[in-house]
Design a protein around this motif. Structure first.
Motif, PDB file in Angstrom:
ATOM      1  N   UNK A  83       0.848  -1.190   0.000  1.00 36.03           N
ATOM      2  CA  UNK A  83       0.000   0.000   0.000  1.00 36.03           C
ATOM      3  C   UNK A  83       0.883   1.241   0.000  1.00 36.03           C
ATOM      4  N   UNK A  84       0.275   2.394  -0.282  1.00 42.75           N
ATOM      5  CA  UNK A  84       1.008   3.653  -0.275  1.00 42.75           C
ATOM      6  C   UNK A  84       1.536   3.962   1.116  1.00 42.75           C
ATOM      7  N   UNK A  85       0.721   3.728   2.132  1.00 37.94           N
ATOM      8  CA  UNK A  85       1.143   3.994   3.512  1.00 37.94           C
ATOM      9  C   UNK A  85       2.342   3.129   3.887  1.00 37.94           C
ATOM     10  N   UNK A  86       2.312   1.849   3.468  1.00 39.38           N
ATOM     11  CA  UNK A  86       3.437   0.954   3.758  1.00 39.38           C
ATOM     12  C   UNK A  86       4.689   1.399   3.005  1.00 39.38           C
ATOM     13  N   UNK A  87       4.518   1.901   1.781  1.00 42.39           N
ATOM     14  CA  UNK A  87       5.663   2.372   0.991  1.00 42.39           C
ATOM     15  C   UNK A  87       6.336   3.554   1.676  1.00 42.39           C
ATOM     16  N   UNK A 116       6.567 -10.992  -3.646  1.00 41.80           N
ATOM     17  CA  UNK A 116       5.237 -11.540  -3.863  1.00 41.80           C
ATOM     18  C   UNK A 116       4.170 -10.493  -3.560  1.00 41.80           C
ATOM     19  N   UNK A 117       4.463  -9.625  -2.586  1.00 49.23           N
ATOM     20  CA  UNK A 117       3.516  -8.555  -2.263  1.00 49.23           C
ATOM     21  C   UNK A 117       3.252  -7.671  -3.483  1.00 49.23           C
ATOM     22  N   UNK A 118       4.320  -7.306  -4.196  1.00 47.55           N
ATOM     23  CA  UNK A 118       4.165  -6.479  -5.389  1.00 47.55           C
ATOM     24  C   UNK A 118       3.495  -7.259  -6.520  1.00 47.55           C
ATOM     25  N   UNK A 119       3.796  -8.546  -6.609  1.00 49.35           N
ATOM     26  CA  UNK A 119       3.214  -9.369  -7.659  1.00 49.35           C
ATOM     27  C   UNK A 119       1.692  -9.454  -7.524  1.00 49.35           C
ATOM     28  N   UNK A 120       1.210  -9.324  -6.284  1.00 50.60           N
ATOM     29  CA  UNK A 120      -0.225  -9.414  -6.037  1.00 50.60           C
ATOM     30  C   UNK A 120      -0.969  -8.111  -6.347  1.00 50.60           C
ATOM     31  N   UNK A 121      -0.230  -7.036  -6.661  1.00 47.36           N
ATOM     32  CA  UNK A 121      -0.851  -5.737  -6.897  1.00 47.36           C
ATOM     33  C   UNK A 121      -1.013  -5.464  -8.397  1.00 47.36           C
ATOM     34  N   UNK A 122      -1.884  -4.533  -8.710  1.00 49.14           N
ATOM     35  CA  UNK A 122      -2.041  -4.100 -10.093  1.00 49.14           C
ATOM     36  C   UNK A 122      -0.883  -3.190 -10.475  1.00 49.14           C
ATOM     37  N   UNK A 125      -1.327   0.218  -8.912  1.00 47.99           N
ATOM     38  CA  UNK A 125      -1.017   0.247  -7.480  1.00 47.99           C
ATOM     39  C   UNK A 125       0.487   0.240  -7.247  1.00 47.99           C
ATOM     40  N   UNK A 126       1.207  -0.598  -7.990  1.00 48.97           N
ATOM     41  CA  UNK A 126       2.663  -0.623  -7.858  1.00 48.97           C
ATOM     42  C   UNK A 126       3.271   0.725  -8.248  1.00 48.97           C
ATOM     43  N   UNK A 127       2.760   1.331  -9.306  1.00 55.97           N
ATOM     44  CA  UNK A 127       3.262   2.649  -9.724  1.00 55.97           C
ATOM     45  C   UNK A 127       3.047   3.681  -8.618  1.00 55.97           C
ATOM     46  N   UNK A 128       1.863   3.652  -8.026  1.00 55.01           N
ATOM     47  CA  UNK A 128       1.555   4.594  -6.948  1.00 55.01           C
ATOM     48  C   UNK A 128       2.467   4.358  -5.748  1.00 55.01           C
ATOM     49  N   UNK A 129       2.653   3.096  -5.373  1.00 54.65           N
ATOM     50  CA  UNK A 129       3.482   2.763  -4.217  1.00 54.65           C
ATOM     51  C   UNK A 129       4.946   3.133  -4.447  1.00 54.65           C
TER      52      UNK A 129
END
Length: 370
Positions: A83-87, A116-122, A125-129
């Protein structure tokens, strides 16, 4: 993959940059000097942290010894954010850890996005994070970048031209300058250096971003070693081998985190089940494809497939069952003689046996050397 340094063959990759972590053990300034003088290495990128709690125990010594060798030093953080907050939280943790370890202001502190966390995102979402992490890391005075695999670049996340550090490992490194529009191309995880033990990740720099615009004057002095390595690795330069092959590997792993078991060696294949952390998995074959290292698990009604790590061939999500090679101490042995005989530093040999180099060893004592 065969290893090489290119200084003499203009069609193969260069060892401009090496990245190191706790997996490489303690690295002395002398080893970095050898990389610089004999193989033309210009920069070293040091692992700083991972997730929100892990601090690489060798970060401070690596940074100090790289600087002592006169090489440019950067850092990287292995991202676990979803998530963005976690990033943002991971960027704060990485920045603070880098400061404490001595990473100089102005260095690159890249986010390594292949979990794997990033692999599970769109992709969005990865771009935003990633954008949130990089914006936050700049508050510490560091320059930002993204490291990821070639199969993920502009697939799992956006990597624009004149940005990015991309990993892709062809079987034959020649005939093409990969990712020339990006800052760096990591082309091997098994490169060898004369006085250092084990394999190393090496990259060719396609810009001066990782050397802060400095024009490196480093040239290899051991040209015979360079030429020998180069010739060995470039015996077949006719084509790149694109197809991956299954390799026999009979091992037992214990999962460090929950991992999905698939019907095939692809993230798009159906999921049989999710194996919880602590599960013991016996495998018989492995393959590198689709950005991952896949292992095959024999089952009562066929096979299951799980990603044991990114395509760099590291075991990111599992830990191997304990299998060691031992050496029995003989009369007249010392930490130094045993370490030299087994291609280790004294510090590494002592630490993997739970001791220090000042601990007395005795004839008949068994030491772990592998």
């Amino acid at each position: 993959m065969a290893t090489l340094f290119l200084g003499l063959n203009a069609n193969a990759a260069r060892m401009d940059m090496v990245d190191v972590s706790n997996n490489n053990g303690y690295m002395s300034a002398a080893e970095y000097v050898s990389m610089r003088n004999e193989f033309g290495v210009k920069a070293v990128t040091v692992k700083i942290s991972e997730g929100g709690t892990y601090k690489d125990p060798y970060a401070a010594s690596n940074i100090a010894n790289v600087q002592a060798a006169g090489l440019y030093v950067n850092g990287y953080h292995f991202a676990r954010y979803a998530t963005k907050a976690q990033a943002i939280a991971e960027a704060d943790f990485a920045g603070q850890t880098a400061k404490a370890a001595g990473l100089p202001v102005g260095a690159v502190l890249a986010t390594d996005v292949e979990s794997q966390e990033a692999n599970n995102q769109s992709k969005a979402t990865n771009d935003r994070n990633n954008a949130a992490f990089m914006k936050e890391i700049q508050k510490f005075g560091y320059r930002a970048d993204v490291y990821t695999s070639g199969s993920w670049a502009n697939n799992k996340m956006t990597i624009k031209g004149k940005t990015g550090w991309i990993a892709a490992y062809p079987y034959v490194v020649s005939g093409k300058n990969w990712y020339s529009s990006n800052h760096a191309w990591q082309w091997s995880s098994t490169a060898k250096f004369r006085i250092s033990y084990g394999g190393f990740d090496v990259s060719q720099l396609n810009s001066d971003y990782y050397t802060a615009g400095q024009k490196s004057k480093v040239k290899p002095t051991n040209k015979a070693a360079v030429k020998a390595n180069n010739q060995k690795a470039n015996k077949n330069t006719s084509k790149l081998v694109a197809s991956a092959k299954w390799v026999k590997e009979t091992k037992t792993y214990t999962l460090k985190t929950a991992v999905k078991l698939h019907t095939g060696a692809s993230t798009s294949s159906s999921v049989i089940t999710t194996l919880p952390a602590g599960t013991t998995v016996k495998t018989d074959q492995v393959i590198i494809q689709g950005g991952y290292r896949w292992a095959r698990q024999p089952r009562f009604n066929g096979y299951g497939y799980l990603a044991t790590g990114p395509a760099s061939n590291t075991l990111e999500y599992v830990k191997s069952g304990a299998t060691h090679t031992y050496y029995t101490v003989k009369y007249g042995d010392s930490w130094w003689t045993i370490a030299q005989r087994n291609g280790l530093s004294m510090t590494t040999l002592a630490s993997q046996n739970g001791k220090s180099i000042y601990t007395t060893i005795y004839p008949g004592q068994r030491l772990v050397v592998r």
